[in-house]
Design an enzyme around this catalytic site. Structure first.
Site, PDB file in Angstrom:
ATOM      1  N   GLU A  73      -3.410  11.200 -25.086  1.00 50.99           N
ATOM      2  CA  GLU A  73      -3.708   9.799 -25.376  1.00 50.99           C
ATOM      3  C   GLU A  73      -5.215   9.519 -25.389  1.00 50.99           C
ATOM      4  OE1 GLU A  73       0.418   7.782 -23.883  1.00 50.99           O
ATOM      5  OE2 GLU A  73      -1.041   8.276 -22.336  1.00 50.99           O
ATOM      6  N   TYR A 119      -8.532 -13.720  -9.386  1.00 46.09           N
ATOM      7  CA  TYR A 119      -8.939 -12.316  -9.437  1.00 46.09           C
ATOM      8  C   TYR A 119      -8.495 -11.636 -10.722  1.00 46.09           C
ATOM      9  CZ  TYR A 119      -9.773 -13.631  -4.696  1.00 46.09           C
ATOM     10  OH  TYR A 119     -10.218 -14.311  -3.596  1.00 46.09           O
TER      11      TYR A 119
END
Length: 221
Positions: A73, A119
């Site tokens: 990948e 966050y």
């Protein structure tokens, strides 16, 4: 960061991801940019048992220089480096909840990680869902290039997450934040959670310029 230090960090942080269940078996791959190219975990390697000297090294053109063969990948990693110049590392995981989310038919493909916490906005940004392709298909890279650097993170349908960061620690922390937010979304799926407002999201983006582009659809400039 020297190549030696980069190899050590890659082994240490990959092991941490594996030991905490973010990666199982030989799933997932991690890369980090170095001065003369790229280091990436080898194909079929377990993130929990990497060996420094076997980590694959590629030059800036993607040619294999040393170590084992790169992850199949590699295409999605190189696409992030090519389209987001600030990228210093890329983390691809098959972590449980992000993968669960990537399998659901009714998530918003334009923004599949809702702003539950400050966050996830600050560390991850706006996450796109990309259509399913076979793992290792070069089309992965083309789909990421088509985003023109607007997103630091994507979900691959029925597959998992890919997150880019300015350095290896930032990319790992962002990948972890994405997984934990996906878990929260799963736990809250039968409720109507309170999300951050657009104004609250905009304030966070303004204070975090590195993620600003990943919360918008503005083209690269």
């Amino acid at each position: 960061m020297s190549e030696k230090a980069a190899r050590q960090s890659l082994v240490r942080l990959s092991r941490s991801l594996f030991e905490r269940g973010y990666s199982v078996g030989s799933a997932g791959n991690v890369s980090v940019a170095i001065e003369d190219g790229l280091l990436i975990t080898p194909t079929n390697a377990c993130l929990g048992f990497l060996e420094e000297e076997r980590i694959c090294k590629l030059d800036h053109q993607g040619r294999h220089l040393s170590g084992d063969l790169p992850s199949k990948e590699i295409f999605l990693h190189r696409a992030f480096y090519e389209t987001r110049p600030s990228t210093g590392a890329v983390v691809h995981l098959h972590s449980t909840y992000a993968t669960v989310l990537s399998c659901l038919p009714d998530i918003d493909p334009e923004n599949c990680i809702a702003p539950l916490t400050p966050y996830v906005v600050m560390r991850v940004g706006k996450v796109r869902l990309l259509p399913y392709v076979r793992p290792g298909d070069p089309a992965m890279g083309e789909m990421i290039r088509e985003l023109e650097g607007r997103h630091a993170a994507v979900l691959l349908a029925n597959h998992g997450s890919v997150v880019a960061g300015k350095d290896l620690e930032s990319a790992v922390y962002a990948a972890e934040e994405l997984e934990e937010t996906a878990k929260l979304l799963f736990l809250l799926q039968d409720r109507q959670p309170r999300l951050l407002t657009p104004e609250q999201v905009d304030e966070l983006v303004r204070r975090n310029p590195l993620n600003a582009r990943s919360r918008t659809d503005e083209p690269r400039g």
